[in-house]
Scaffold this active site. Structure first.
Site, PDB file in Angstrom:
ATOM      1  N   GLU A  39      44.741   4.879  16.126  1.00 20.58           N
ATOM      2  CA  GLU A  39      45.889   5.610  15.586  1.00 20.58           C
ATOM      3  C   GLU A  39      44.803   6.160  13.675  1.00 20.58           C
ATOM      4  OE1 GLU A  39      49.826   3.138  14.755  1.00 20.58           O
ATOM      5  OE2 GLU A  39      49.129   3.129  16.042  1.00 20.58           O
ATOM      6  N   ASP A  40      44.382   4.974  12.849  1.00 17.62           N
ATOM      7  CA  ASP A  40      44.114   4.932  11.646  1.00 17.62           C
ATOM      8  C   ASP A  40      43.020   5.796  11.241  1.00 17.62           C
ATOM      9  OD1 ASP A  40      46.836   3.823  11.300  1.00 17.62           O
ATOM     10  OD2 ASP A  40      45.956   2.159  11.336  1.00 17.62           O
TER      11      ASP A  40
END
Length: 217
Positions: free
Chosen positions: A105-106
């Site tokens: 996600e990051d």
């Protein structure tokens, strides 16, 4: 960095005298023959967790938490620690997934990389824990409410520990750029997400109830 030995060997070979003193690498501990199978399995399992920690540390190495001070890696490691210390969870797949839960996600990490490096089980949990960042934030938050209750038991454990870590973090210090209203909204949203996962782990759920109730929303 440390200097290499004069013969340019990073790990010089043992001398005969060293071996005679019991430093030989082939020496076996007592009852090794009876236990080595179990020990090997445990070592292999925990190697998965340590590999995940090393991988996450490398991928998050330039990132900070929302206070712009705390290294980001503190968060996934803290989530894994909550699972072991408070939820009594020691399943290596769950712990490895906890450490890796934000890398897709990051960071630029892909699910294909997770599959290749950590196998199908970890891949599946990390996938469940990863928001689609191409969607608007409000839609992502709504999808967490809708989908969290449908996730695997392992993913629910990671979700609950993740929320507990974040809520405690907000109690400790308000992130830069956040006001009281935004903090309260995060608590309220978290309560909705957590409510979809009731019955997953009583210790985590009690801890989450305590931190939310302290907010007096």
């Amino acid at each position: 960095m440390t200097e290499k030995s004069q013969n340019n060997e990073v790990y010089p070979k043992l001398t005969e005298n060293d071996s005679e003193k019991g430093a030989g690498v082939d020496e076996k501990p007592p009852a090794y023959e009876k236990t080595h199978g179990k020990l090997f399995g445990e070592v292999a399992d925990w190697n998965l967790v340590m590999k995940a920690a090393d991988f996450a540390a490398r991928r998050h190495r330039h990132q900070k938490r929302k206070d712009n001070v705390t290294p980001y890696i503190n968060h996934p490691l803290g989530v894994a620690y909550i699972l072991t210390s408070e939820a009594n969870v020691f399943d290596p797949v769950t712990l490895a997934s906890a450490v890796l839960h934000d890398v897709v996600e990051d960071t630029k990490t892909t699910l294909e990389e997770i599959l290749a490096e950590f196998g199908q089980e970890v891949h599946d949990v990390v996938k469940e824990c990863s928001d689609d960042k191409t969607l608007p934030k409000a839609e992502r938050k709504q999808l967490q409410i809708q989908n969290s209750g449908k996730h695997s038991h392992r993913a629910k454990l990671v979700h609950l520990a993740d929320k507990l870590y974040n809520l405690r973090d907000l109690e400790r210090k308000t992130p830069i750029g956040w006001d009281k209203k935004r903090v309260n909204e995060y608590f309220q949203w978290s309560r909705l997400v957590i409510g979809e996962m009731k019955g997953t782990n009583s210790a985590l759920e009690c801890a989450l109830d305590d931190v939310i109730n302290r907010r007096n929303l």
